[in-house]
Write a protein that holds these residues in place. Structure first.
Motif, PDB file in Angstrom:
ATOM      1  N   VAL A 123       0.846  -1.189   0.000  1.00 21.16           N
ATOM      2  CA  VAL A 123       0.000   0.000   0.000  1.00 21.16           C
ATOM      3  C   VAL A 123       0.883   1.241   0.000  1.00 21.16           C
ATOM      4  O   VAL A 123       1.744   1.405   0.857  1.00 21.16           O
ATOM      5  N   VAL A 124       0.680   2.125  -0.978  1.00 18.46           N
ATOM      6  CA  VAL A 124       1.510   3.320  -1.107  1.00 18.46           C
ATOM      7  C   VAL A 124       1.215   4.303   0.027  1.00 18.46           C
ATOM      8  O   VAL A 124       0.054   4.619   0.300  1.00 18.46           O
ATOM      9  N   ASP A 125       2.263   4.764   0.663  1.00 16.77           N
ATOM     10  CA  ASP A 125       2.165   5.806   1.686  1.00 16.77           C
ATOM     11  C   ASP A 125       2.643   7.106   1.048  1.00 16.77           C
ATOM     12  O   ASP A 125       3.846   7.326   0.871  1.00 16.77           O
ATOM     13  N   TRP A 126       1.695   7.969   0.702  1.00 16.19           N
ATOM     14  CA  TRP A 126       2.025   9.176  -0.056  1.00 16.19           C
ATOM     15  C   TRP A 126       2.828  10.184   0.765  1.00 16.19           C
ATOM     16  O   TRP A 126       3.365  11.145   0.199  1.00 16.19           O
ATOM     17  N   THR A 127       2.931   9.990   2.069  1.00 21.31           N
ATOM     18  CA  THR A 127       3.744  10.907   2.869  1.00 21.31           C
ATOM     19  C   THR A 127       5.238  10.607   2.721  1.00 21.31           C
ATOM     20  O   THR A 127       6.070  11.401   3.160  1.00 21.31           O
ATOM     21  N   ARG A 128       5.580   9.479   2.086  1.00 21.29           N
ATOM     22  CA  ARG A 128       6.981   9.140   1.875  1.00 21.29           C
ATOM     23  C   ARG A 128       7.535   9.902   0.668  1.00 21.29           C
ATOM     24  O   ARG A 128       6.777  10.378  -0.192  1.00 21.29           O
ATOM     25  N   PRO A 129       8.851  10.051   0.546  1.00 19.42           N
ATOM     26  CA  PRO A 129       9.433  10.716  -0.625  1.00 19.42           C
ATOM     27  C   PRO A 129       9.091   9.981  -1.926  1.00 19.42           C
ATOM     28  O   PRO A 129       8.994   8.742  -1.944  1.00 19.42           O
ATOM     29  N   ALA A 130       8.947  10.738  -3.000  1.00 26.81           N
ATOM     30  CA  ALA A 130       8.583  10.149  -4.287  1.00 26.81           C
ATOM     31  C   ALA A 130       9.615   9.124  -4.748  1.00 26.81           C
ATOM     32  O   ALA A 130       9.262   8.074  -5.296  1.00 26.81           O
ATOM     33  N   ALA A 131      10.902   9.393  -4.545  1.00 28.72           N
ATOM     34  CA  ALA A 131      11.946   8.457  -4.977  1.00 28.72           C
ATOM     35  C   ALA A 131      11.818   7.120  -4.253  1.00 28.72           C
ATOM     36  O   ALA A 131      12.041   6.052  -4.843  1.00 28.72           O
ATOM     37  N   GLU A 132      11.447   7.153  -2.990  1.00 34.99           N
ATOM     38  CA  GLU A 132      11.271   5.927  -2.211  1.00 34.99           C
ATOM     39  C   GLU A 132      10.068   5.138  -2.705  1.00 34.99           C
ATOM     40  O   GLU A 132      10.122   3.906  -2.816  1.00 34.99           O
ATOM     41  N   ILE A 133       8.976   5.835  -3.016  1.00 35.82           N
ATOM     42  CA  ILE A 133       7.783   5.155  -3.535  1.00 35.82           C
ATOM     43  C   ILE A 133       8.073   4.536  -4.894  1.00 35.82           C
ATOM     44  O   ILE A 133       7.654   3.405  -5.185  1.00 35.82           O
TER      45      ILE A 133
END
Length: 307
Positions: A210-220
């Protein structure tokens, strides 16, 4: 030299095929019991079992290898060495001691980094520049045995677990044949793993996808590649879980989860740091689609939000 083999998925099947092609005698193959799969959930043999049956090799499929009865077929085949690749069962010391040359493991990382169940996923997720294959003499620990051969493989910016898996599977198959050819003459030097740099590659859980949008885009973006093909990263949108298969991190700002732009070139979603331009998506029951094709059937408006 008689080479028994223990493995289950495609990664292991490629190695078994290479061992057979090299002319080694394989008196026994160990693999996981048949599991239900497909729409009808019919019992399916593992890829390793399919290779073994096609070659006329006896197959043993115990649920565990703890008792003398479960270990009996391996003991009876009198193998000189047991090759293990993504088998899925813990080998007790009694099994490790059966072959006179012990047990060799094909591990998909540069040990001691990423010991454990999911080394390919974790290397991608962490943003490692390279990974590789280690041929290891097994001991009772979790991927702690001495190293016999070790080769690196660069991780490309667009690599997914699927693409990296395939390259490592072929590399592992070449290296295990090399190791087996050198083994009888003492041509392998066992090097203890260093105490520094140990990391653990825990098994992948579906909840991680499940994507956690509070994480940095590069990490996602790295997680999307790491979870391709399994379990597939996804983000709920208006109550519907949408799988995200391809994306790139870009420099843009907004509230995490906010759709900044939705057009044929991609769906841009704000993250905790930067934004993600998603270029391949999938609805439940549907096919993987480019952003342009997906938006034609399921419009996403700028200003809307992923849950």
């Amino acid at each position: 030299m008689k080479v028994a083999f223990a493995g289950t998925p495609d990664f292991a099947a490629i190695a078994l095929e290479a061992i057979l092609a090299a002319g080694f005698e394989v008196p026994l193959v160990l693999t996981q019991p048949d599991r239900p799969a497909g729409r009808g959930m019919q019992l399916q043999p593992s890829p390793v079992k399919q290779v073994a049956l096609a070659a006329g090799i006896p197959v043993h499929q115990p649920e565990k290898l703890r008792t003398p009865e479960q270990q009996a077929p391996l003991a009876a085949c009198a193998a000189d060495v047991l090759v293990v690749a993504a088998y899925g069962l813990i080998l007790p010391q009694a099994v490790l001691d059966l072959p006179r040359h012990g047990c060799l493991n094909i591990h998909a990382s540069l040990l001691p980094r990423w010991r454990g169940a999911a080394p390919i996923h974790r290397a991608l997720q962490a943003g490692d520049a390279e990974t590789g294959i280690t041929i290891m003499q097994m001991d009772a620990g979790l991927d702690t045995g001495p190293m016999l051969l070790k080769r690196a493989e660069s991780i490309q910016p667009d690599d997914t677990t699927a693409s990296l898996h395939d390259r490592l599977a072929w590399l592992g198959s070449e290296m295990i044949v090399e190791a087996l050819e050198a083994l009888p003459g003492g041509g392998l030097v066992a090097t203890p793993q260093p105490a520094e740099g140990v990391t653990y590659a825990a098994k992948i859980g579906k909840a991680e996808a499940v994507v956690d949008w509070t994480r940095p885009a590069a990490e996602i973006e790295r997680a999307i590649r790491a979870f391709n093909p399994f379990p597939g990263a996804f983000a709920p949108f208006q109550g519907t879980p949408v799988k995200l298969w391809r994306a790139r991190a870009i420099d843009a700002r907004g509230t995490p989860g906010e759709v900044l732009l939705a057009e044929g070139a991609g769906v841009i979603v704000a993250c905790g740091e930067g934004a993600l331009c998603i270029t391949e998506l999938q609805k439940p029951g549907g096919r993987r689609l480019s952003a342009a094709d997906f938006l034609r059937g399921a419009p996403i408006a700028a200003g809307s939000r992923f849950d």
